[in-house]
Design a protein around this motif. Structure first.
Motif, short mmCIF file in Angstrom:
data_model
loop_
_atom_site.label_atom_id
_atom_site.label_comp_id
_atom_site.label_asym_id
_atom_site.label_seq_id
_atom_site.Cartn_x
_atom_site.Cartn_y
_atom_site.Cartn_z
N GLU A 50 -20.29 -5.96 6.08
CA GLU A 50 -18.88 -6.96 6.31
C GLU A 50 -17.08 -6.67 5.10
O GLU A 50 -16.71 -7.04 5.13
N GLN A 51 -17.98 -5.46 4.09
CA GLN A 51 -17.03 -5.81 3.08
C GLN A 51 -16.82 -4.02 2.87
O GLN A 51 -15.73 -3.52 2.23
N ARG A 52 -17.12 -3.17 3.89
CA ARG A 52 -17.20 -1.65 4.30
C ARG A 52 -15.19 -1.26 4.63
O ARG A 52 -14.82 -0.30 5.24
N GLY A 53 -14.86 -2.46 5.14
CA GLY A 53 -13.70 -2.55 6.17
C GLY A 53 -13.15 -3.34 6.85
O GLY A 53 -14.03 -4.68 6.83
N SER A 54 -12.23 -3.56 7.94
CA SER A 54 -12.40 -3.75 9.30
C SER A 54 -12.26 -3.64 10.20
O SER A 54 -12.02 -2.19 11.10
#
Length: 122
Positions: free
Chosen positions: A16-20
């Motif tokens: 969930e912190q690698r991109g959107s």
């Protein structure tokens, strides 16, 4: 010595912190139409070709969507096959669309309005 796959995975940020992810309205509409067509009692587009709506370029099923982040509100119009109960078809379409959007696009359907526009014999 070569780094192992598990060591590399440990250094990666959480998913969930690698991109959107942005899912376009037209993708939500395509998923909704496909989900509706998979519901027993929904007439395929070929069965609605003689209807007035088809004559003006508005084949059934059709859908529209408003997407905001990972949430969506949809309106879907379908034709029901005789003698399937329209209320049951609409409820099944609503459930199928909600389920498929969550599964395929991680989109939560806040509202799915289903209208049975026609009843056809196949």
């Amino acid at each position: 010595m070569a780094e192992t796959a598990s060591a590399a995975e440990q250094r990666l940020a959480a998913p969930e912190q690698r991109g959107s992810l942005h899912v376009a309205d037209k993708v939500v509409v395509a998923i909704a139409r496909a989900a509706a067509l998979g519901v027993p009692g929904v007439a395929p587009a070929s069965a609605t070709s003689g209807l007035i709506s088809s004559a003006i370029g508005r084949d059934l099923p059709r859908a529209s969507a408003k997407v905001a982040g990972s949430r969506a509100r949809l309106e879907i119009e379908v034709a029901s096959v005789w003698p399937h109960p329209a209320a049951r078809v609409a409820a099944d379409v609503r459930q199928a669309v909600t389920s498929q959007l969550a599964r395929l696009a991680a989109v939560q359907a806040d509202a799915v309005s289903v209208t049975v526009d026609a009843v056809v014999r196949t």
